[in-house]
Design an enzyme around this catalytic site. Sequence first.
Site, mmCIF file in Angstrom:
data_model
loop_
_atom_site.group_PDB
_atom_site.id
_atom_site.type_symbol
_atom_site.label_atom_id
_atom_site.label_comp_id
_atom_site.label_asym_id
_atom_site.label_seq_id
_atom_site.Cartn_x
_atom_site.Cartn_y
_atom_site.Cartn_z
ATOM 1 N N GLU A 1 5.264 -2.681 -13.339
ATOM 2 C CA GLU A 1 6.739 -2.866 -13.338
ATOM 3 C C GLU A 1 7.437 -1.514 -13.360
ATOM 4 O O GLU A 1 8.485 -1.339 -14.003
ATOM 5 C CB GLU A 1 7.200 -3.811 -14.443
ATOM 6 C CG GLU A 1 6.686 -5.226 -14.182
ATOM 7 C CD GLU A 1 7.581 -6.329 -14.648
ATOM 8 O OE1 GLU A 1 8.788 -6.098 -14.831
ATOM 9 O OE2 GLU A 1 7.069 -7.454 -14.816
ATOM 10 N N PRO B 1 0.815 -1.220 0.000
ATOM 11 C CA PRO B 1 0.000 0.000 0.000
ATOM 12 C C PRO B 1 0.854 1.279 0.000
ATOM 13 O O PRO B 1 0.511 2.250 -0.677
ATOM 14 C CB PRO B 1 -0.822 -0.133 1.279
ATOM 15 C CG PRO B 1 -0.962 -1.620 1.482
ATOM 16 C CD PRO B 1 0.321 -2.212 0.978
HETATM 17 N N1 CAA Z 1 20.501 -3.150 -10.257
HETATM 18 C C1 CAA Z 1 21.245 -3.341 -9.147
HETATM 19 N N2 CAA Z 1 21.145 -2.563 -8.065
HETATM 20 C C2 CAA Z 1 20.255 -1.563 -8.091
HETATM 21 C C3 CAA Z 1 19.446 -1.301 -9.198
HETATM 22 C C4 CAA Z 1 19.598 -2.135 -10.324
HETATM 23 N N3 CAA Z 1 18.874 -1.959 -11.433
HETATM 24 N N4 CAA Z 1 18.666 -0.243 -8.948
HETATM 25 C C5 CAA Z 1 18.971 0.163 -7.715
HETATM 26 N N5 CAA Z 1 19.920 -0.639 -7.195
HETATM 27 C C6 CAA Z 1 20.588 -0.503 -5.903
HETATM 28 C C7 CAA Z 1 21.319 0.831 -5.909
HETATM 29 O O1 CAA Z 1 22.598 0.696 -6.452
HETATM 30 C C8 CAA Z 1 21.332 1.221 -4.464
HETATM 31 O O2 CAA Z 1 22.427 0.634 -3.814
HETATM 32 P P1 CAA Z 1 23.665 1.585 -3.304
HETATM 33 O O3 CAA Z 1 23.048 2.431 -2.239
HETATM 34 O O4 CAA Z 1 24.671 0.606 -2.838
HETATM 35 O O5 CAA Z 1 24.079 2.374 -4.512
HETATM 36 C C9 CAA Z 1 20.063 0.604 -3.904
HETATM 37 O O6 CAA Z 1 19.646 -0.406 -4.839
HETATM 38 C C10 CAA Z 1 18.967 1.618 -3.766
HETATM 39 O O7 CAA Z 1 18.765 2.208 -5.037
HETATM 40 P P2 CAA Z 1 18.197 3.658 -5.229
HETATM 41 O O8 CAA Z 1 18.900 4.606 -4.295
HETATM 42 O O9 CAA Z 1 18.211 3.965 -6.673
HETATM 43 O O10 CAA Z 1 16.709 3.454 -4.691
HETATM 44 P P3 CAA Z 1 15.490 4.429 -4.679
HETATM 45 O O11 CAA Z 1 14.806 4.288 -3.369
HETATM 46 O O12 CAA Z 1 15.895 5.816 -5.126
HETATM 47 O O13 CAA Z 1 14.492 3.764 -5.767
HETATM 48 C C11 CAA Z 1 13.560 3.391 -7.963
HETATM 49 C C12 CAA Z 1 14.789 3.691 -7.118
HETATM 50 C C13 CAA Z 1 14.115 3.223 -9.352
HETATM 51 C C14 CAA Z 1 12.550 4.535 -7.919
HETATM 52 C C15 CAA Z 1 12.920 2.061 -7.482
HETATM 53 O O14 CAA Z 1 12.318 2.223 -6.211
HETATM 54 C C16 CAA Z 1 11.877 1.545 -8.443
HETATM 55 O O15 CAA Z 1 12.217 0.876 -9.434
HETATM 56 N N6 CAA Z 1 10.576 1.824 -8.191
HETATM 57 C C17 CAA Z 1 9.502 1.239 -8.991
HETATM 58 C C18 CAA Z 1 9.095 -0.089 -8.399
HETATM 59 C C19 CAA Z 1 8.543 -1.011 -9.424
HETATM 60 O O16 CAA Z 1 8.980 -1.077 -10.564
HETATM 61 N N7 CAA Z 1 7.588 -1.800 -8.991
HETATM 62 C C20 CAA Z 1 7.021 -2.792 -9.847
HETATM 63 C C21 CAA Z 1 6.285 -3.788 -9.053
HETATM 64 S S1 CAA Z 1 6.170 -5.325 -9.876
HETATM 65 C C22 CAA Z 1 4.856 -5.254 -10.903
HETATM 66 O O17 CAA Z 1 4.300 -4.249 -11.187
HETATM 67 C C23 CAA Z 1 4.539 -6.574 -11.501
HETATM 68 C C24 CAA Z 1 3.266 -6.801 -12.114
HETATM 69 O O18 CAA Z 1 2.204 -6.512 -11.633
HETATM 70 C C25 CAA Z 1 3.247 -7.516 -13.387
#
Ligand code: CAA
Length: 389
Positions: A367, A131
């Site tokens: 996603e 949520p």
């Molecule tokens: N690969 C490896 N590591 C990664 C990474 C990647 N692609 N992306 C982030 N990380 C790591 C970072 O390196 C970081 O580590 P360090 O601190 O050591 O550098 C750590 O993870 C945290 O990363 P961020 O600081 O970038 O994290 P953030 O809080 O700023 O979030 C975001 C970034 C891109 C906004 C992420 O939260 C995100 O992708 N949000 C969207 C979520 C999403 O896609 N949800 C989908 C749900 S599934 C779904 O929808 C399925 C369905 O129904 C079919």
Amino acid sequence: MSDIPLYSLPEEHQAVREAVRAICDAKIAPHAAEVDEQARYPQEAHDALLATDFFAPHVPEQYGGVGADALATVIVIEEVARADVSASLIPAVNKLGSLPVQIGGSEELKQKYLGALARGEGCFSYCLSEPDAGSDAANQKTKAERSGDGWLLNGTKRWITNAGVSEFYTVLAMTDPEKRSKGISAFVVEKSDEGVSFGAPEKKLGIKGSPTREVYLDNVHIPADRIIGDEGQGFEIAMKTLDHTRITIAAQAVGVAQGALDYALDYAKEREQFGRPIADQQGLQFLLADMGMKVEAARQLTYAAAGKSERGDKDLTFFGAAAKCFASDVAMEVTVNAVQVLGGYGYTRDYPVERMMRDAKITQIYEGTNQVQRIVMARQLLAGIQSNI
Ligand code: CAA
């Protein structure tokens, strides 16, 4: 001149497309309207995909799967989505749910759960969202605490695709709240684990055949070896997973856009106004041309991204986000325009394009919203990670 075909789809991938299309035409497309109308699970598609090894084609051969590469998997999902987007969530979410195990799981976990998936013992869902943890995925409130010889999980997961249908769930949970993203761990939870239950199916605009429900974890005790990777590694595994699977959403988007374009083309050739087919009108031709151009651009970007997924290229994160974002925006535009080509007929449920339009919308949202994809792309660009083409 070399006789190696330059920049074209390998023959075996073309064969995969032909095989999946034949199954879709015979077993999936005929039920798509009814599945949508009744908001019921596409069991016919489930059975047909299982019978033909397109249920979870990405599972490697060593775990009993058929070992389709990322491009072949994309083609499977694209073709199923061309017929029915809801049904395409079966192979897509089976990859999404199980990829964390494939990326970070122990050998025992891979053998057990990838093997079960390959044998078709159940679908595999992915439980990241909550949520209060949508775009801000690190804001996990679900907790996992050490308990005896295992873990105790408590919390609520939201927007879980195929929840209730799936037997297996990758669940992200906070194991150390002080550490935010570094305090998140991933686990495999089974539907039959005591304390697992599901909310009512969401009443959605589209993909009505794919159940979306909450997953409740109420004192769910699981053995220690169900953790995926190390404690605190969950967020990284979850993000790495999405780098690969956002391409499968791009594939859904390409598929539904192609389905809408195909329908609009046939209709435009048959429908007569002013004494001739509407396809003779240049205004409509321009619309159809733009639709075809954009679908093809989306497909090329998606396939390039799939190649990067297969190779594990360092610019995969950018390409996964770019393909998902671009293709889903194209899918929305193309399906809306397909409705326009059909005019009043397109606006009714007697024709499939309004369903395709409703189904396309989700590809801009799940996603990671397309706003999140732009955050991901910008961060990659600013970090100097460029395409290696
Ligand atoms: N690969 C490896 N590591 C990664 C990474 C990647 N692609 N992306 C982030 N990380 C790591 C970072 O390196 C970081 O580590 P360090 O601190 O050591 O550098 C750590 O993870 C945290 O990363 P961020 O600081 O970038 O994290 P953030 O809080 O700023 O979030 C975001 C970034 C891109 C906004 C992420 O939260 C995100 O992708 N949000 C969207 C979520 C999403 O896609 N949800 C989908 C749900 S599934 C779904 O929808 C399925 C369905 O129904 C079919």
